[in-house]
Scaffold this motif. Structure first.
Motif, PDB file in Angstrom:
ATOM      1  N   ARG A 108      60.084  41.993-107.913  1.00 49.44           N
ATOM      2  CA  ARG A 108      59.518  42.800-106.832  1.00 49.44           C
ATOM      3  C   ARG A 108      60.581  43.691-106.202  1.00 49.44           C
ATOM      4  NH1 ARG A 108      56.574  38.065-105.573  1.00 49.44           N
ATOM      5  NH2 ARG A 108      58.084  37.523-103.956  1.00 49.44           N
ATOM      6  N   GLU A 109      61.777  43.132-106.037  1.00 49.43           N
ATOM      7  CA  GLU A 109      62.867  43.898-105.447  1.00 49.43           C
ATOM      8  C   GLU A 109      63.278  45.054-106.354  1.00 49.43           C
ATOM      9  OE1 GLU A 109      65.760  45.477-103.175  1.00 49.43           O
ATOM     10  OE2 GLU A 109      64.246  44.003-102.576  1.00 49.43           O
ATOM     11  N   VAL A 110      63.367  44.787-107.664  1.00 44.15           N
ATOM     12  CA  VAL A 110      63.726  45.835-108.622  1.00 44.15           C
ATOM     13  C   VAL A 110      62.647  46.921-108.628  1.00 44.15           C
ATOM     14  CG1 VAL A 110      64.048  46.367-111.077  1.00 44.15           C
ATOM     15  CG2 VAL A 110      65.112  44.325-110.092  1.00 44.15           C
ATOM     16  N   ARG A 111      61.390  46.504-108.611  1.00 36.31           N
ATOM     17  CA  ARG A 111      60.271  47.446-108.591  1.00 36.31           C
ATOM     18  C   ARG A 111      60.343  48.343-107.348  1.00 36.31           C
ATOM     19  NH1 ARG A 111      54.826  47.970-110.284  1.00 36.31           N
ATOM     20  NH2 ARG A 111      53.505  48.815-108.630  1.00 36.31           N
ATOM     21  N   LYS A 112      60.626  47.720-106.221  1.00 36.07           N
ATOM     22  CA  LYS A 112      60.730  48.460-104.965  1.00 36.07           C
ATOM     23  C   LYS A 112      61.857  49.483-105.033  1.00 36.07           C
ATOM     24  CE  LYS A 112      61.375  47.717 -99.999  1.00 36.07           C
ATOM     25  NZ  LYS A 112      61.599  46.690 -98.940  1.00 36.07           N
ATOM     26  N   ARG A 113      62.997  49.087-105.582  1.00 33.45           N
ATOM     27  CA  ARG A 113      64.129  50.012-105.705  1.00 33.45           C
ATOM     28  C   ARG A 113      63.801  51.179-106.617  1.00 33.45           C
ATOM     29  NH1 ARG A 113      67.775  45.787-106.828  1.00 33.45           N
ATOM     30  NH2 ARG A 113      68.414  46.841-108.751  1.00 33.45           N
ATOM     31  N   ILE A 114      63.131  50.886-107.725  1.00 38.13           N
ATOM     32  CA  ILE A 114      62.780  51.939-108.677  1.00 38.13           C
ATOM     33  C   ILE A 114      61.823  52.934-108.052  1.00 38.13           C
ATOM     34  CG2 ILE A 114      61.554  52.446-110.830  1.00 38.13           C
ATOM     35  CD1 ILE A 114      62.662  49.804-111.949  1.00 38.13           C
ATOM     36  N   LEU A 115      60.802  52.444-107.362  1.00 38.82           N
ATOM     37  CA  LEU A 115      59.830  53.353-106.745  1.00 38.82           C
ATOM     38  C   LEU A 115      60.475  54.195-105.654  1.00 38.82           C
ATOM     39  CD1 LEU A 115      56.579  51.195-106.497  1.00 38.82           C
ATOM     40  CD2 LEU A 115      57.153  52.967-108.160  1.00 38.82           C
ATOM     41  N   TYR A 142      59.249  66.916-109.925  1.00 38.06           N
ATOM     42  CA  TYR A 142      58.849  65.914-110.909  1.00 38.06           C
ATOM     43  C   TYR A 142      59.357  66.257-112.306  1.00 38.06           C
ATOM     44  CZ  TYR A 142      55.802  63.210-113.972  1.00 38.06           C
ATOM     45  OH  TYR A 142      55.329  62.384-114.948  1.00 38.06           O
ATOM     46  N   ALA A 143      59.115  67.478-112.749  1.00 34.62           N
ATOM     47  CA  ALA A 143      59.460  67.868-114.116  1.00 34.62           C
ATOM     48  C   ALA A 143      60.966  67.808-114.365  1.00 34.62           C
ATOM     49  CB  ALA A 143      58.933  69.268-114.410  1.00 34.62           C
ATOM     50  N   GLN A 144      61.747  68.122-113.331  1.00 34.32           N
ATOM     51  CA  GLN A 144      63.203  68.188-113.490  1.00 34.32           C
ATOM     52  C   GLN A 144      63.881  66.827-113.387  1.00 34.32           C
ATOM     53  OE1 GLN A 144      61.465  70.314-111.436  1.00 34.32           O
ATOM     54  NE2 GLN A 144      61.505  71.921-112.986  1.00 34.32           N
ATOM     55  N   THR A 145      63.165  65.833-112.914  1.00 38.63           N
ATOM     56  CA  THR A 145      63.761  64.504-112.729  1.00 38.63           C
ATOM     57  C   THR A 145      63.682  63.696-114.017  1.00 38.63           C
ATOM     58  OG1 THR A 145      63.160  64.461-110.387  1.00 38.63           O
ATOM     59  CG2 THR A 145      63.620  62.348-111.431  1.00 38.63           C
ATOM     60  N   SER A 146      64.811  63.162-114.434  1.00 38.37           N
ATOM     61  CA  SER A 146      64.834  62.355-115.665  1.00 38.37           C
ATOM     62  C   SER A 146      64.751  60.871-115.326  1.00 38.37           C
ATOM     63  CB  SER A 146      66.134  62.612-116.436  1.00 38.37           C
ATOM     64  OG  SER A 146      67.251  62.110-115.703  1.00 38.37           O
ATOM     65  N   THR A 147      64.303  60.095-116.294  1.00 37.15           N
ATOM     66  CA  THR A 147      64.246  58.650-116.080  1.00 37.15           C
ATOM     67  C   THR A 147      65.661  58.078-115.921  1.00 37.15           C
ATOM     68  OG1 THR A 147      64.139  58.384-118.491  1.00 37.15           O
ATOM     69  CG2 THR A 147      62.062  58.283-117.271  1.00 37.15           C
ATOM     70  N   LEU A 148      66.654  58.718-116.543  1.00 35.73           N
ATOM     71  CA  LEU A 148      68.038  58.266-116.394  1.00 35.73           C
ATOM     72  C   LEU A 148      68.486  58.417-114.943  1.00 35.73           C
ATOM     73  CD1 LEU A 148      70.722  57.279-117.479  1.00 35.73           C
ATOM     74  CD2 LEU A 148      71.276  59.655-118.120  1.00 35.73           C
ATOM     75  N   GLU A 149      68.126  59.544-114.327  1.00 35.34           N
ATOM     76  CA  GLU A 149      68.503  59.749-112.926  1.00 35.34           C
ATOM     77  C   GLU A 149      67.860  58.691-112.029  1.00 35.34           C
ATOM     78  OE1 GLU A 149      68.110  63.025-109.303  1.00 35.34           O
ATOM     79  OE2 GLU A 149      67.492  63.576-111.342  1.00 35.34           O
ATOM     80  N   ILE A 150      66.598  58.398-112.297  1.00 39.12           N
ATOM     81  CA  ILE A 150      65.896  57.383-111.492  1.00 39.12           C
ATOM     82  C   ILE A 150      66.555  56.020-111.676  1.00 39.12           C
ATOM     83  CG2 ILE A 150      63.724  56.146-111.186  1.00 39.12           C
ATOM     84  CD1 ILE A 150      62.308  58.749-112.103  1.00 39.12           C
ATOM     85  N   THR A 168      69.605  55.383-112.546  1.00 35.98           N
ATOM     86  CA  THR A 168      70.923  55.399-111.908  1.00 35.98           C
ATOM     87  C   THR A 168      70.803  55.209-110.403  1.00 35.98           C
ATOM     88  OG1 THR A 168      71.763  56.892-113.626  1.00 35.98           O
ATOM     89  CG2 THR A 168      73.022  56.759-111.572  1.00 35.98           C
ATOM     90  N   ARG A 169      69.866  55.943-109.798  1.00 37.19           N
ATOM     91  CA  ARG A 169      69.660  55.815-108.352  1.00 37.19           C
ATOM     92  C   ARG A 169      69.223  54.400-107.971  1.00 37.19           C
ATOM     93  NH1 ARG A 169      67.422  60.750-105.024  1.00 37.19           N
ATOM     94  NH2 ARG A 169      68.310  62.541-106.080  1.00 37.19           N
TER      95      ARG A 169
END
Length: 202
Positions: free
Chosen positions: A8-15, A27-35, A37-38
């Motif tokens: 749940r904590e990981v899910r919350k951080r990802i969202l 949206y289009a410019q954001t990569s899954t790698l950037e998400i 990493t953040r």
């Protein structure tokens, strides 16, 4: 249980990371790698929980939509004064939640990404806009059944929402209007309720 709490904590951080990235860079410019990493997770964790970034944005919208649910403990509509209070409370909650800058940003994303991520707009409609209209229509239909209002519930639902919003959302989307204060939100909701009751006296 510990594993579920960690997930749940990981899910919350990802969202949280996904929404921040979408709002800042689009949206289009954001990569899954950037998400990833953040959020301080691996791309594998990200894909395991969500599959793709569209699913992440849909999940963000779905979680926000939960806040707009109408309380199940609304008072019985015995008289027009109670009906006015219920409509005012409904309008106040709706405006408070949907004028939140994050929610407005999500609406802006949905509009700008209609082609790239059609599910985003569809989710906004099915998870947020449609349930709101249906909940309000139910309140009004119950008021009609109780002899407190006269008219067609669907039409009165649109009238109330029009009175409540005016051109506020357009201004917020265009960033030409500031978010209304709590006092202004309550004033709008109360005024919309008063006018609806005046227009549709049984």
């Amino acid at each position: 249980m510990e594993k579920e709490a960690e997930e749940r904590e990981v899910r919350k951080r990802i969202l949280g990371a996904a929404l921040s990235a979408f709002m800042e860079g689009g949206y289009a410019q954001t990569s899954t790698l950037e998400i990833a990493t953040r959020a301080r997770v691996s791309k594998r964790d990200l894909y395991t929980l969500f599959g793709n970034k569209e699913a992440m944005l849909v999940a963000c919208i779905s979680e926000r939509a939960q806040r707009l649910q109408v309380p199940v403990d609304l008072p019985a509509l015995r008289d027009r004064a109670t009906l006015g209070q219920v409509l005012t409370a409904f309008g106040t909650k709706l405006l408070t939640e949907t004028t939140d800058p994050v929610v407005v940003a999500v609406f802006r994303l949905a509009i700008s990404e209609t082609v790239n991520a059609p599910k985003v707009a569809q989710t906004l409609e099915s998870m947020a806009r449609k349930p709101i209209r249906e909940a309000l229509r139910t309140i009004i239909a119950n008021a009609v059944s109780a002899g407190l209002l006269a008219g067609e519930p669907e039409a009165m639902t649109h009238t109330f929402l029009g009175l409540l919003w005016g051109d506020l959302m357009t201004g917020l989307l265009l960033q030409t209007t500031d978010r209304p204060s709590n006092t202004e939100i309550m004033r709008r909701a109360s005024e919309a309720s008063t006018v609806l009751l005046r227009l549709h006296t049984a």
